[in-house]
Each structure stands twice: as C-alpha cells, then as structure tokens.
Write a protein that holds these residues in place. Sequence first.
Motif, mmCIF file in Angstrom:
data_model
loop_
_atom_site.group_PDB
_atom_site.id
_atom_site.type_symbol
_atom_site.label_atom_id
_atom_site.label_comp_id
_atom_site.label_asym_id
_atom_site.label_seq_id
_atom_site.Cartn_x
_atom_site.Cartn_y
_atom_site.Cartn_z
ATOM 1 N N TYR A 34 68.372 46.015 -10.640
ATOM 2 C CA TYR A 34 69.170 45.503 -11.756
ATOM 3 C C TYR A 34 69.222 43.980 -11.700
ATOM 4 C CZ TYR A 34 70.952 50.285 -12.186
ATOM 5 O OH TYR A 34 71.071 51.635 -12.340
ATOM 6 N N MET A 35 69.199 43.366 -12.874
ATOM 7 C CA MET A 35 69.419 41.916 -12.975
ATOM 8 C C MET A 35 70.304 41.634 -14.172
ATOM 9 S SD MET A 35 66.101 39.739 -11.797
ATOM 10 C CE MET A 35 67.215 38.356 -11.541
ATOM 11 N N GLU A 36 71.227 40.667 -13.950
ATOM 12 C CA GLU A 36 72.103 40.244 -15.037
ATOM 13 C C GLU A 36 71.326 39.388 -16.030
ATOM 14 O OE1 GLU A 36 75.238 40.416 -16.025
ATOM 15 O OE2 GLU A 36 76.153 41.670 -14.480
ATOM 16 N N LEU A 37 71.654 39.498 -17.285
ATOM 17 C CA LEU A 37 71.006 38.668 -18.303
ATOM 18 C C LEU A 37 71.270 37.193 -18.073
ATOM 19 C CD1 LEU A 37 71.571 40.765 -21.564
ATOM 20 C CD2 LEU A 37 69.405 40.291 -20.429
ATOM 21 N N GLY A 38 72.321 36.879 -17.297
ATOM 22 C CA GLY A 38 72.625 35.471 -17.024
ATOM 23 C C GLY A 38 71.794 34.868 -15.920
ATOM 24 N N CYS A 39 71.030 35.684 -15.173
ATOM 25 C CA CYS A 39 70.173 35.158 -14.114
ATOM 26 C C CYS A 39 69.021 34.360 -14.726
ATOM 27 C CB CYS A 39 69.611 36.291 -13.273
ATOM 28 S SG CYS A 39 70.841 37.172 -12.297
ATOM 29 N N LEU A 40 68.505 33.386 -13.949
ATOM 30 C CA LEU A 40 67.378 32.584 -14.401
ATOM 31 C C LEU A 40 66.096 33.389 -14.303
ATOM 32 C CD1 LEU A 40 68.191 29.135 -12.758
ATOM 33 C CD2 LEU A 40 68.684 29.911 -15.098
ATOM 34 N N GLY A 41 65.157 33.046 -15.156
ATOM 35 C CA GLY A 41 63.885 33.739 -15.154
ATOM 36 C C GLY A 41 63.128 33.567 -13.859
ATOM 37 N N ILE A 42 63.325 32.412 -13.195
ATOM 38 C CA ILE A 42 62.593 32.172 -11.954
ATOM 39 C C ILE A 42 63.026 33.147 -10.857
ATOM 40 C CG2 ILE A 42 64.233 30.452 -11.061
ATOM 41 C CD1 ILE A 42 61.764 28.915 -10.017
ATOM 42 N N GLU A 43 64.277 33.602 -10.904
ATOM 43 C CA GLU A 43 64.729 34.594 -9.920
ATOM 44 C C GLU A 43 63.977 35.904 -10.080
ATOM 45 O OE1 GLU A 43 69.079 34.645 -9.033
ATOM 46 O OE2 GLU A 43 69.175 33.422 -10.863
ATOM 47 N N LEU A 44 63.765 36.295 -11.329
ATOM 48 C CA LEU A 44 63.010 37.518 -11.579
ATOM 49 C C LEU A 44 61.562 37.349 -11.144
ATOM 50 C CD1 LEU A 44 62.852 40.371 -12.753
ATOM 51 C CD2 LEU A 44 62.441 39.343 -15.000
ATOM 52 N N LEU A 76 56.787 39.811 -18.551
ATOM 53 C CA LEU A 76 57.110 38.493 -18.005
ATOM 54 C C LEU A 76 55.855 37.635 -17.879
ATOM 55 C CD1 LEU A 76 59.067 36.485 -16.663
ATOM 56 C CD2 LEU A 76 58.587 37.629 -14.490
ATOM 57 N N LEU A 77 54.790 38.188 -17.311
ATOM 58 C CA LEU A 77 53.554 37.419 -17.161
ATOM 59 C C LEU A 77 52.963 37.052 -18.512
ATOM 60 C CD1 LEU A 77 51.881 39.374 -14.219
ATOM 61 C CD2 LEU A 77 53.141 37.218 -14.121
ATOM 62 N N GLU A 78 53.085 37.976 -19.491
ATOM 63 C CA GLU A 78 52.542 37.709 -20.826
ATOM 64 C C GLU A 78 53.189 36.476 -21.460
ATOM 65 O OE1 GLU A 78 52.511 39.883 -25.225
ATOM 66 O OE2 GLU A 78 52.894 41.074 -23.415
ATOM 67 N N TYR A 79 54.485 36.295 -21.258
ATOM 68 C CA TYR A 79 55.174 35.151 -21.879
ATOM 69 C C TYR A 79 55.085 33.892 -21.029
ATOM 70 C CZ TYR A 79 56.988 37.893 -25.721
ATOM 71 O OH TYR A 79 57.088 38.653 -26.865
ATOM 72 N N LEU A 80 54.856 34.029 -19.715
ATOM 73 C CA LEU A 80 54.732 32.841 -18.886
ATOM 74 C C LEU A 80 53.414 32.121 -19.104
ATOM 75 C CD1 LEU A 80 56.257 33.904 -15.438
ATOM 76 C CD2 LEU A 80 57.286 32.507 -17.234
ATOM 77 N N ILE A 81 52.353 32.858 -19.479
ATOM 78 C CA ILE A 81 51.058 32.206 -19.664
ATOM 79 C C ILE A 81 50.944 31.553 -21.040
ATOM 80 C CG2 ILE A 81 49.926 33.787 -18.060
ATOM 81 C CD1 ILE A 81 48.828 35.339 -20.438
ATOM 82 N N PRO A 112 51.769 28.707 -23.931
ATOM 83 C CA PRO A 112 52.041 27.256 -23.829
ATOM 84 C C PRO A 112 53.542 26.982 -23.655
ATOM 85 C CG PRO A 112 50.481 27.696 -25.593
ATOM 86 C CD PRO A 112 50.964 29.032 -25.119
ATOM 87 N N SER A 113 53.853 26.204 -22.654
ATOM 88 C CA SER A 113 55.243 25.852 -22.324
ATOM 89 C C SER A 113 56.051 27.079 -21.919
ATOM 90 C CB SER A 113 55.931 25.147 -23.506
ATOM 91 O OG SER A 113 55.200 23.998 -23.903
ATOM 92 N N GLY A 114 55.378 28.143 -21.541
ATOM 93 C CA GLY A 114 56.100 29.364 -21.175
ATOM 94 C C GLY A 114 56.909 29.200 -19.905
ATOM 95 N N ILE A 115 56.350 28.473 -18.935
ATOM 96 C CA ILE A 115 57.072 28.312 -17.677
ATOM 97 C C ILE A 115 58.357 27.523 -17.886
ATOM 98 C CG2 ILE A 115 56.950 27.274 -15.386
ATOM 99 C CD1 ILE A 115 53.994 27.916 -15.346
ATOM 100 N N GLU A 116 58.256 26.374 -18.629
ATOM 101 C CA GLU A 116 59.459 25.570 -18.877
ATOM 102 C C GLU A 116 60.460 26.319 -19.761
ATOM 103 O OE1 GLU A 116 56.427 24.616 -19.350
ATOM 104 O OE2 GLU A 116 56.066 23.106 -17.787
ATOM 105 N N LEU A 117 59.921 27.137 -20.702
ATOM 106 C CA LEU A 117 60.816 27.769 -21.676
ATOM 107 C C LEU A 117 61.545 28.969 -21.090
ATOM 108 C CD1 LEU A 117 61.822 27.896 -24.602
ATOM 109 C CD2 LEU A 117 59.836 29.297 -25.161
ATOM 110 N N PHE A 118 60.914 29.694 -20.152
ATOM 111 C CA PHE A 118 61.498 30.960 -19.713
ATOM 112 C C PHE A 118 61.938 30.987 -18.251
ATOM 113 C CE2 PHE A 118 58.431 32.203 -23.130
ATOM 114 C CZ PHE A 118 59.373 32.551 -24.076
ATOM 115 N N LEU A 119 61.264 30.230 -17.371
ATOM 116 C CA LEU A 119 61.640 30.298 -15.967
ATOM 117 C C LEU A 119 62.940 29.583 -15.672
ATOM 118 C CD1 LEU A 119 58.344 29.951 -13.884
ATOM 119 C CD2 LEU A 119 59.657 31.993 -14.412
ATOM 120 N N LYS A 120 63.218 28.527 -16.383
ATOM 121 C CA LYS A 120 64.390 27.700 -16.089
ATOM 122 C C LYS A 120 65.586 28.037 -16.966
ATOM 123 C CE LYS A 120 61.435 23.889 -14.532
ATOM 124 N NZ LYS A 120 61.078 22.478 -14.715
#
Length: 477
Positions: A37-47, A77-82, A84-92
Amino acid sequence: MPNEFYHHLSPPTLVEGCLQTLHLEATLQELQRYSFYMELGCLGIELAQTFEQHPLLPGAVLVEQGQFRGMISRHRLLEYLIRPSGIELFLKKPLRVLYSYARSDLLLLSGTTPIVVAAQQALRRSPELQGEPIVVQADPQTYYLLDIHTLNIAYWQIRGIETQVRYERTQAQMIQSDKMASLGRLVDGIAHEILDPVSFIWGNLSHVSTYSDSLLQLLTAYETNLGQLPTALAQLRDDLELDYLRQDLPQTIASIRTGAERLSKLASSLQNFCHIDEVYPKPANLHELLDSILLLLKSRLTSDIQVVKHYGHLPPVVCFAGQLHQVFMNILSNAVDALIDQAVSQQLEQDLRASHQSLILPPTAVKPTITITTEIRSQAIVGAPTLRWVAICIADNGPGIATADQTRILESFSVKKRAEKETSLAVSYQIITAKHGGKFNLRSCPAADRTDAHASATLTEQPLATGTEFELLLPLV
C-alpha cells in the motif's frame, strides 16, 4: 485496515499461494499475491525506489487516509517516466499527480473468484491493459495485487488438469463401454443358449399334449369295452389314482407351457436389451420394447407396486431399438426406485394398523403406481405440414423430484455438464433428442418455478397432482 497503512509507505509483502495443489475449482486466494500500500500523498520517487528494490513487485495499491483509491502498476509508472519531463513532473510530486494521468480501468475481483473465471475476464480487457495486474479484494479493508503472469500460469495448469481429467474419464468410459459390450455379448449368448432348449420344450409340448390325450382316450376305451377289469388291473388303477391323473395331467402340461413361454419371453427380452443397433434405424414395436423391459424389472416390481398400461394404437416406429431399450430401462428404474421406499413405508403403516387397532392413524395413501401411456399426437404449424409424434409418457405417483434436483437434471442435459458427468437421464436425453430427433420432457409436482433448460428439455406447463412424469416424443416419418 491496519494502522501501518496510514504511514506514507508500507513494506511489500508476498503472500504465498499453493500452485502445486491447484484443482479445477481453485480461486484467486490460492495464488501468490502482493500486499503493498502507498498513500496518494507519497512522492513518486518513493514508489520508484520501492520498485527498484523489489523487481518482482507488479504495482502498488493506492490509499488515502486508509481508504482504497485505486492501483498503479510498474508498467504505468515507467510509461510516464520516459515521457519528456516525466521525471521532474512525476518523481518529485505526490502520487496523486501521477495517478491523475495514469488512471485506467482496473480489474477488481473477489478472492473467492475461480481462477478460470478470472483469467477469462482478464482476457476480455483492452489490449493496452492485458499486462496490468489484478486487484484482489480479500475483505472490505484488505486488497492484494496479482501478477497477470501468475494468473496465466495457474490458468493453463488448470486447463491441463481439465484435459487430463477428460482423458482419464474418456479412458474410463471406453473401458466401461468395452466391458458392457462384452457383457452384452455374454448375456446374448446365454439367452441364446436358454432359448434353444426352451424351443425344444415348447415345440414338443403340443405333441406331449396330443399323445397324453390319445393315451387317456385309449385307456377310457379299454375300460368301457372290457367291462369288469381283472383284480390286478383294478388295483393298479386305484394305486395310480387314474381319475385324479386324468384331471391333473392337462393342468400340468398347461403349467409347463406357461413356464416355457415365460422363460422364452425373458430370454428374448435379454437378447433385445443386449442387442447392438445397426447403422440405420429399423421399424420396431414400442409396446413390445416396453413390455420386455417390464419383464426384466419384474423381480423389482413387488406386489405393492402396480403397473397400469394405457397403450394406444401405434404403427411400427423407425428407431434404434437397442438404444430405446436403454432409455426405457433408465426411466422405469428411476420410477421403481422412487416407489420402493413409498411401498415399504405403506407396508409398515399397515402392519402398525393391524397390531394397534386402537391407534387413530391417517388414511392409507394411494397404492404406488407406474402408469405408461402411448398415443399419436399431431402438431399443426401454419404454412408447414402437420407434424405427427409418438408420445410415450411414463409417470409415477411417488414423492416427486425437488426443484433443485430438477434443475440439476436439466443442466446435466447440456453438452458441458454431460461431459463432466454422464448420468443415465443425460444419456437418455441424448438418445431421444440427438439420435432420434425427438423431445425429452420432464415434470414433477414439487417444482414451484419452472424454467426451460433447453429447447427440447422442458418442464411441461400442467402440474401433476403428485409424482413425476417423463414424456418422450418421437417423430413419425
């Protein structure tokens, strides 16, 4: 939901399944699943870090303040990280942002869902969702993730088990069929061996009867013409009880004739029952077929069970006589089984009445009865020639068939149920409908709600007063 789910992150847990002990009715809760389980408030980088640490983890169950909100898979998750700007937009940013983009239709199933059913539902999903994990709900507060590959492996294992079961059942049926064919040939040979001496007896009885009549006439003529018999002959006549012999000898010959006739009919019935049908159907007398089965069942038809026949005028019916023998035997055997217990209980009640005259008992029920009715029926259809059917109704006044049992009987007529378990009534249905193009109808008094299970396997509309009735309709060519 446990308190740990309110934290930002709960460690992934693998719930082991039982792949080695799968069976045909295995459910999703018997497969290995992931609890994460993960809370929606957790950062994407934790996932992302969790996925990196646990490469077999298919996804995460998303919750918000302990309440289920959805699921996000590793693939999503991998689909959206690859992008453009996916890492900045979703991981943080919180997972809530990623989920708003990556939300898709999820397959949520109960843990008690059979594996075969779950696999079929998973295959119906759109192509882009075929690889997504399945959310398995164990109870209102507990959710697991099931990898689609684990489900597919289990599904094909079960299909392999089904194939093996079908193969073993087919082998058993072939062995049983071979045994029954061998038994049929054996009984047919025995019946033939019985018929030969019976034919000798039957053929010579007329001569014995004629010879005995002639001898008695000759003896009478001697007595008349000789007048006073010598003492020795008179003594011999008294010792032989000649007057009694004159009366009893014709009756003895008649009894022998009756026994020989009965034995001949019994042997002929055995031959007909064990007869292997030809490739093509032939005309047959249905009344003779029914009578031959009743003769074979005579040992089970006690004096407490009566058989009432209402035979109509039937022409010879083109059919497979050996197969119809089997149908009549199956239905009449079921009727006898239903009435035997009823006859025994009535006999006990009568004995109780006889031994306790002072007891006030309810009136005795009607005598257990099997009623066989045959007739010709016509069915007029607009714009088509009139159809004519031979109707054979076999009814009993027994306790009837419960609604649930009627449903199971009608379901057994389907191809799938018949392949799983071939019952005597299912075989009878197959012979009447598939082999003869007829109809196989059933009705019984305990049925409250009647629904058609098949176009040719229906419960008739008029309810019975009591008991069960099987109606067989054969087309007249």
